[in-house]
Design an enzyme around this catalytic site. Structure first.
Site, PDB file in Angstrom:
ATOM      1  N   GLU A  47       0.800  -1.220   0.000  1.00  0.00           N
ATOM      2  CA  GLU A  47       0.000   0.000   0.000  1.00  0.00           C
ATOM      3  C   GLU A  47       0.844   1.286   0.000  1.00  0.00           C
ATOM      4  O   GLU A  47       0.795   2.083   0.933  1.00  0.00           O
ATOM      5  CB  GLU A  47      -0.952  -0.005   1.198  1.00  0.00           C
ATOM      6  CG  GLU A  47      -1.932  -1.167   1.164  1.00  0.00           C
ATOM      7  CD  GLU A  47      -2.995  -1.095   2.253  1.00  0.00           C
ATOM      8  OE1 GLU A  47      -2.912  -0.215   3.129  1.00  0.00           O
ATOM      9  OE2 GLU A  47      -3.928  -1.927   2.222  1.00  0.00           O
ATOM     10  N   GLU A  57      -5.343  -8.401  -0.141  1.00  0.00           N
ATOM     11  CA  GLU A  57      -6.120  -8.152   1.076  1.00  0.00           C
ATOM     12  C   GLU A  57      -7.563  -7.848   0.690  1.00  0.00           C
ATOM     13  O   GLU A  57      -7.818  -7.103  -0.252  1.00  0.00           O
ATOM     14  CB  GLU A  57      -5.582  -6.958   1.880  1.00  0.00           C
ATOM     15  CG  GLU A  57      -4.204  -7.142   2.472  1.00  0.00           C
ATOM     16  CD  GLU A  57      -3.740  -5.915   3.256  1.00  0.00           C
ATOM     17  OE1 GLU A  57      -4.605  -5.116   3.689  1.00  0.00           O
ATOM     18  OE2 GLU A  57      -2.519  -5.754   3.431  1.00  0.00           O
TER      19      GLU A  57
END
Length: 524
Positions: free
Chosen positions: A204, A418
């Site tokens: 991320e 995720e």
């Protein structure tokens, strides 16, 4: 014989066969099933769970592990971590064998973990010492996974910069991080690459840069003082996040160069974390373009350089001198520097045209000329928002985002690194309440169905899916107050693990399937 008489026809037939073979390889093939289960997905599709070292390991004083950025950040600013820290976390360091049995209980194929940089190089660099005990810990963890038939996916960096590098030169604010990250990545690829073939360089990067260096919500908490909540902070919003990302992308390119030399037959990517956006007002001609623009700023910022070698044109146009430039050599290294697109998806929101940005107060969100709205022009919320949910639930956005990536980035392989649901239980938190997580069960059901439709109908090349997370864990600024696990961790009673309803659902889904889904398409 006929082909000898008609060479052109033969050539066309050969080309048709080759095209057919290519299509068969590239396009996912979905079995026909009457119920949503593992069997509804293409052969070889991987299902797993995910964690990150800092969030689960604990054991900060073992294996000579050095301090990481979040260790010091939470000690100096406990109020920014909900008064919690990760000194023990969920003690995965000591309990990983027990937790691997939980993975087996779920019938999962794979497990995503990260390596703590300062558990390998306590002071951030090899010349300052290597923790052989730390190196051995990850060998034993990986070996235990493989022994139990679980494929490891390893993230090289999941936000835990060694504090020594923060203190020495500001971590990712300095281009010095590029050579230090390359050295660290080289070491772990060499050490573990013989048995780990699936890697993620960075988790991320948008969150790391934006929340850490523009919004100030995550470590190191840097932001300009005009940003709400940053009145006593240091930083420069609208500038530092772009510098951090520039250094991060160059570090990624250097690491991938090493990876392709050292890890034969491996795959590597970045785990991106965009939301999906719907226009705030479908009748407003200014709102429709905000979706692609904000996605260029949120996803394209780090994805486009790894495909084309440079930033999205809209970012260059709007940011001007504030966006660093890559050299020709850097562009060449960045271009095609991933083998798959890693995607973390949680939620969606509405995008609204920001007509009046304040040039005296630059920030990432303002730079995109987009404001985020929880409701559209008709005052309707996006998706659903259960009472204890951390984020709105909108599975349609998941499918739309997957289709968007397919169309915009030339149909890449995508791995869902995720996907999960957060519960903020507050004063109602207990084993009984926490394990009765029917909202998480429904979240997973809806998103698995949306992903299946993206694969089987839209022909998006998704090849794996990881639930965040295996266990409740340390959730950064939320501490332990936001639960994402399939297993409930009793933080008041020896960190005992309890199976949640969502874990039972996932286990059944991965075993022999579940009852035919009663969901209607419009419920997604």
């Amino acid at each position: 014989m006929a082909l000898q008489k008609f060479p052109l026809m033969g050539l066309l037939l050969l080309l048709t066969i080759l095209v057919s073979v290519t299509t068969a390889v590239d396009d996912p093939v979905c079995p026909a099933t009457s119920k949503l289960s593992r069997a509804s997905f293409p052969n070889g599709f991987l299902f797993g769970t995910a964690t990150a070292a800092f969030q689960v390991e604990g054991a900060i004083n073992e294996t000579c592990r050095g301090p990481a950025l979040w260790d010091i950040y939470c000690r100096r600013n406990p109020e920014r971590c909900s008064g919690d820290h990760a000194d023990v976390a969920v003690d995965f360091f000591h309990r990983y064998k027990e937790d691997i049995q939980l993975m087996k209980n779920l019938n999962t194929d794979a497990f995503r973990l990260s390596i703590a940089w300062s558990r390998i190089f306590p002071h951030g660099r090899k010349e300052k010492g290597v923790s052989q005990a730390g190196v051995q810990f990850y060998h034993e963890l990986i070996d235990e996974l493989l022994k139990n038939g679980i494929v490891p996916f390893v993230t090289v960096f999941h936000w835990d910069t060694p504090q020594d590098l923060e203190d020495e030169y500001g971590g990712f604010l300095s281009q010095n991080i590029v050579k230090d990250f390359r050295e660290y990545a080289d070491y772990v690829f060499t050490e573990y690459g013989g048995k780990v073939k699936n890697w993620i360089t960075f988790n991320e990067p948008w969150v790391f840069a934006h929340a850490g260096y523009d919004l100030g919500k995550k470590a190191p908490g840097r932001c300009s003082r005009y940003v709400p909540g940053c009145e006593d902070r240091e930083g420069q919003s609208g500038k530092e996040a772009y510098l951090v990302s520039h250094n991060l992308l160059n570090a990624h390119a250097e690491a991938v160069e090493v990876f392709r030399q050292k890890v034969k037959g491996g795959k590597i990517g970045i785990a991106h974390s965009p939301a999906w956006f719907e226009p705030h007002d479908l009748k407003d001609s200014n709102d429709a373009p905000t979706v692609s623009r904000v996605l260029d700023f949120m996803l394209g910022w780090h994805l486009e350089p790894t495909t084309s070698g440079d930033y999205p044109q809209i970012m260059k146009d709007l940011l001007g001198y504030r966006l660093p430039q890559f050299t020709a050599a850097q562009k060449a290294k960045l271009k095609d520097s991933t083998d798959f697109v890693g995607l973390n998806y949680y939620t969606s929101t509405f995008s609204n045209y920001n007509e009046k940005p304040d040039p005296s107060k630059p920030s990432w969100k303002q730079d995109s000329l987009v404001s985020w709205e929880p409701k559209n022009v008709d005052h309707s919320a996006i998706g659903s928002m259960p009472l204890t949910a951390a984020l709105p639930v909108y599975a349609k956005g998941f499918r739309k985002l997957l289709k968007y990536i397919k169309d915009k980035y030339a149909n890449p392989e995508i791995m869902i690194m995720e996907n999960g649901y957060g519960d903020k239980l507050g004063t109602t938190d207990s084993v009984d309440v926490g394990t009765a997580d029917h909202n998480r069960k429904y979240y997973l059901q809806r998103h698995l169905l949306a992903m299946n439709e993206a694969i089987c109908i839209d022909k998006v090349r998704v090849t794996g899916y990881f639930v965040w997370s295996l266990l409740d864990n340390f959730e950064w600024q939320d501490g332990y107050k936001n639960r994402f696990g399939l297993y409930y961790v009793d933080f008041k009673n020896n960190l005992t693990r309890y199976e949640k309803e969502s874990a039972k659902y996932y286990k059944d889904f991965l075993a022999q399937g579940v009852r035919p889904s009663a969901l209607k398409r419009d419920e997604l």
